[in-house]
Design a protein around this motif. Sequence first.
Motif, PDB file in Angstrom:
ATOM      1  N   LEU A  20       0.845  -1.377   0.253  1.00  0.00           N
ATOM      2  CA  LEU A  20      -0.295   0.583   0.054  1.00  0.00           C
ATOM      3  C   LEU A  20       1.354   1.067  -0.263  1.00  0.00           C
ATOM      4  O   LEU A  20       0.425   2.149  -0.742  1.00  0.00           O
ATOM      5  CB  LEU A  20      -0.707  -0.254   1.184  1.00  0.00           C
ATOM      6  CG  LEU A  20      -1.620   1.315   1.467  1.00  0.00           C
ATOM      7  CD1 LEU A  20      -2.461   1.758   0.302  1.00  0.00           C
ATOM      8  CD2 LEU A  20      -2.502   1.001   2.667  1.00  0.00           C
ATOM      9  N   ALA A  21       1.886   1.092   1.203  1.00  0.00           N
ATOM     10  CA  ALA A  21       3.241   2.474   1.085  1.00  0.00           C
ATOM     11  C   ALA A  21       2.923   2.901  -0.329  1.00  0.00           C
ATOM     12  O   ALA A  21       3.719   3.826  -0.901  1.00  0.00           O
ATOM     13  CB  ALA A  21       3.507   2.051   1.617  1.00  0.00           C
ATOM     14  N   GLU A  22       3.341   1.861  -1.133  1.00  0.00           N
ATOM     15  CA  GLU A  22       4.109   1.923  -2.356  1.00  0.00           C
ATOM     16  C   GLU A  22       3.247   2.328  -3.759  1.00  0.00           C
ATOM     17  O   GLU A  22       4.274   3.488  -4.077  1.00  0.00           O
ATOM     18  CB  GLU A  22       5.042   0.195  -3.139  1.00  0.00           C
ATOM     19  CG  GLU A  22       5.258   0.506  -4.270  1.00  0.00           C
ATOM     20  CD  GLU A  22       5.495  -1.385  -5.017  1.00  0.00           C
ATOM     21  OE1 GLU A  22       5.495  -1.601  -6.192  1.00  0.00           O
ATOM     22  OE2 GLU A  22       6.730  -1.584  -4.355  1.00  0.00           O
ATOM     23  N   TRP A  23       1.985   1.945  -3.244  1.00  0.00           N
ATOM     24  CA  TRP A  23       1.078   2.616  -4.170  1.00  0.00           C
ATOM     25  C   TRP A  23       1.039   4.080  -3.745  1.00  0.00           C
ATOM     26  O   TRP A  23       0.338   5.206  -5.069  1.00  0.00           O
ATOM     27  CB  TRP A  23      -0.203   2.545  -4.026  1.00  0.00           C
ATOM     28  CG  TRP A  23      -1.174   2.405  -5.831  1.00  0.00           C
ATOM     29  CD1 TRP A  23      -1.265   3.257  -6.818  1.00  0.00           C
ATOM     30  CD2 TRP A  23      -2.764   1.734  -4.974  1.00  0.00           C
ATOM     31  NE1 TRP A  23      -2.339   2.887  -7.027  1.00  0.00           N
ATOM     32  CE2 TRP A  23      -2.690   2.389  -6.832  1.00  0.00           C
ATOM     33  CE3 TRP A  23      -3.183   1.022  -4.110  1.00  0.00           C
ATOM     34  CZ2 TRP A  23      -4.126   2.309  -6.275  1.00  0.00           C
ATOM     35  CZ3 TRP A  23      -4.670   1.320  -4.193  1.00  0.00           C
ATOM     36  CH2 TRP A  23      -6.029   1.303  -5.279  1.00  0.00           C
ATOM     37  N   VAL A  24       0.461   4.233  -2.103  1.00  0.00           N
ATOM     38  CA  VAL A  24       0.694   5.715  -1.698  1.00  0.00           C
ATOM     39  C   VAL A  24       1.516   6.776  -2.298  1.00  0.00           C
ATOM     40  O   VAL A  24       1.776   7.902  -2.814  1.00  0.00           O
ATOM     41  CB  VAL A  24       0.697   5.906  -0.633  1.00  0.00           C
ATOM     42  CG1 VAL A  24       0.094   7.590  -0.289  1.00  0.00           C
ATOM     43  CG2 VAL A  24      -0.538   5.174  -0.145  1.00  0.00           C
ATOM     44  N   ALA A 103       6.830  14.599   4.208  1.00  0.00           N
ATOM     45  CA  ALA A 103       6.179  14.747   3.534  1.00  0.00           C
ATOM     46  C   ALA A 103       4.674  13.543   2.238  1.00  0.00           C
ATOM     47  O   ALA A 103       4.795  12.357   2.364  1.00  0.00           O
ATOM     48  CB  ALA A 103       7.008  14.382   1.869  1.00  0.00           C
ATOM     49  N   PRO A 104       4.055  14.792   1.745  1.00  0.00           N
ATOM     50  CA  PRO A 104       3.145  13.868   1.229  1.00  0.00           C
ATOM     51  C   PRO A 104       3.510  12.116  -0.027  1.00  0.00           C
ATOM     52  O   PRO A 104       2.023  11.540   0.351  1.00  0.00           O
ATOM     53  CB  PRO A 104       2.120  14.807   0.066  1.00  0.00           C
ATOM     54  CG  PRO A 104       3.257  15.688   0.675  1.00  0.00           C
ATOM     55  CD  PRO A 104       4.060  15.288   0.753  1.00  0.00           C
ATOM     56  N   TYR A 115       0.694   7.252   6.957  1.00  0.00           N
ATOM     57  CA  TYR A 115       0.349   8.278   6.736  1.00  0.00           C
ATOM     58  C   TYR A 115       0.972   8.992   5.278  1.00  0.00           C
ATOM     59  O   TYR A 115       1.909   7.730   4.771  1.00  0.00           O
ATOM     60  CB  TYR A 115       1.472   9.760   7.315  1.00  0.00           C
ATOM     61  CG  TYR A 115       0.718  10.108   9.029  1.00  0.00           C
ATOM     62  CD1 TYR A 115      -0.033  10.876   9.052  1.00  0.00           C
ATOM     63  CD2 TYR A 115       1.200   8.394   9.819  1.00  0.00           C
ATOM     64  CE1 TYR A 115       0.107  11.005  10.460  1.00  0.00           C
ATOM     65  CE2 TYR A 115       0.602   9.119  11.002  1.00  0.00           C
ATOM     66  CZ  TYR A 115       0.426  10.239  11.203  1.00  0.00           C
ATOM     67  OH  TYR A 115      -0.242  10.495  12.861  1.00  0.00           O
ATOM     68  N   GLY A 116       0.259   9.466   4.125  1.00  0.00           N
ATOM     69  CA  GLY A 116       0.601   9.643   2.844  1.00  0.00           C
ATOM     70  C   GLY A 116      -0.918  10.144   2.088  1.00  0.00           C
ATOM     71  O   GLY A 116      -2.120   9.920   2.457  1.00  0.00           O
ATOM     72  N   ARG A 117      -0.400  11.176   1.059  1.00  0.00           N
ATOM     73  CA  ARG A 117      -1.765  11.438   0.576  1.00  0.00           C
ATOM     74  C   ARG A 117      -2.494  10.287  -0.648  1.00  0.00           C
ATOM     75  O   ARG A 117      -1.433   9.567  -1.011  1.00  0.00           O
ATOM     76  CB  ARG A 117      -1.459  12.541  -0.870  1.00  0.00           C
ATOM     77  CG  ARG A 117      -2.372  13.233  -1.391  1.00  0.00           C
ATOM     78  CD  ARG A 117      -3.502  13.730  -0.746  1.00  0.00           C
ATOM     79  NE  ARG A 117      -3.673  14.541  -1.052  1.00  0.00           N
ATOM     80  CZ  ARG A 117      -3.918  15.459   0.412  1.00  0.00           C
ATOM     81  NH1 ARG A 117      -4.333  14.628   1.074  1.00  0.00           N
ATOM     82  NH2 ARG A 117      -3.589  16.833   0.683  1.00  0.00           N
ATOM     83  N   GLY A 118      -3.489  10.135  -0.715  1.00  0.00           N
ATOM     84  CA  GLY A 118      -4.626   8.580  -0.627  1.00  0.00           C
ATOM     85  C   GLY A 118      -4.253   7.531   0.189  1.00  0.00           C
ATOM     86  O   GLY A 118      -4.677   6.472  -0.153  1.00  0.00           O
TER      87      GLY A 118
END
Length: 461
Positions: A20-24, A103-104, A115-118
Amino acid sequence: MSRDLRGPGPGPGPEALAALAEWVAVESVSSDPDRAAQVGRSARWLVDALHGAGWPRAEVWETDGLPAVYGCRPAADPGAPVLLVYSHHDVHPADPSEWRVTAPFTPRLRAGRLYGRGASDAKGQIMCHLWALRAHLAQREAPAVTVKYLVEGEEEIGSGHLAQLLSEHAGELAADVVMVSDTMLWSLDEPAVCTLVRGSVTATLTVRGARRDLHSGAFSGAAANPVFELCRLLGLLRDGSGRVGLPRFYDAVSDPGPALRASLDTLPFRLSDWLAETGTFRADGEAGFGVPQRLWTRPSVEVARLTAGGGGAPSLGLIPAEAAADILLRLVPGQRADEVAGQLRTWLDGNRQPDFHYGLDVSPTISDPYATPEDHPALGALLRAVGGAYGAPARRIGNGGAAPAAQLSRACDAPVLFFGTGLPGDHWHGPDERAEVRALELGVRALAGFFDGLAALPRPW
């Protein structure tokens, strides 16, 4: 990075969260033309993830704008119910200077939150569905229901090509039930299912008072200032009791169904908690209604942006020639977006003043509100599944934002359910957006149970 979307146990394990983090980290900001390639990269990432999870069909669907993703995982029984899951892989813009935790587009896992945009809106919600299906398949060869995905890439800019997708791929998108996965929970302690979403009408109102900007030293006190006129108009859009000032605006407003009304009447709500979670300084809105009712069952109007004068030059000596405001109207069941757009035009025509020039640009991506039929068996199955995952009966709530539920229901001739894993404190569209890992875990359990519950329902419905 591993494409193992399940990880150990029923919830998202470390490898799944890493995926998921990779995609975000993919900057799929649909409103930025310079990131159009990133939106395409995001779509391909999801297709790869679906293939890696064993989906026999997963592909990018191109549009005249930004790409969507379609996937299909057939049930063992050809006569099993068909569930179409709708969501989006594009994200809202982010200002890195406002973010504090990370950072976003540099996702960070901290204290049980990613945390992260999306992360929450809505890539985490999409992955929750994938993890849930993997958990559902742990004891079987094929799903109990046929699951289809439609994940578009333009939701954050108004879903301008969703109608094109629904028309061109009507056969592939045929379903018995549609599930919109772009909504919020109430809290991790109080299980709840969204059964109503508001619609929306967005428009830009402009007022022009001169052919060009004027020097205030030469013309102040005599030249018309369109900012004052715009502010006068905006003041007429909402009265002192918080009601929208458009003609006949409330004529079609309907009350929520008895089940939703009863649930809201007993919803544990503390204003101090809500203010703290949202960062809001005070509650506002229509008099005579509590915050949950204002958020979900009453219409509203907001001013999203005001502009006037030159953006890059000092403004002290300027009388701007033009002023503009972006207006957002939220609608509730009974109202129709096209009728409200007409009411907005009628309101402006009735409040013009001589010698100003006015403009009203209504966005074509308006949307109607939608309420899930309160007694539909599929809703009952979802309520039971969510209650089973949480260990407590699930309440019914609404969603304050808009979703293309009415459009999807009409296109598929099917009822629409809502399931989300977002929380009010997830900071959608704001700095430090986050997804609660616990919410994702509970979502996996609820959805895995829902697949079985939907398959077990007697048909026809």
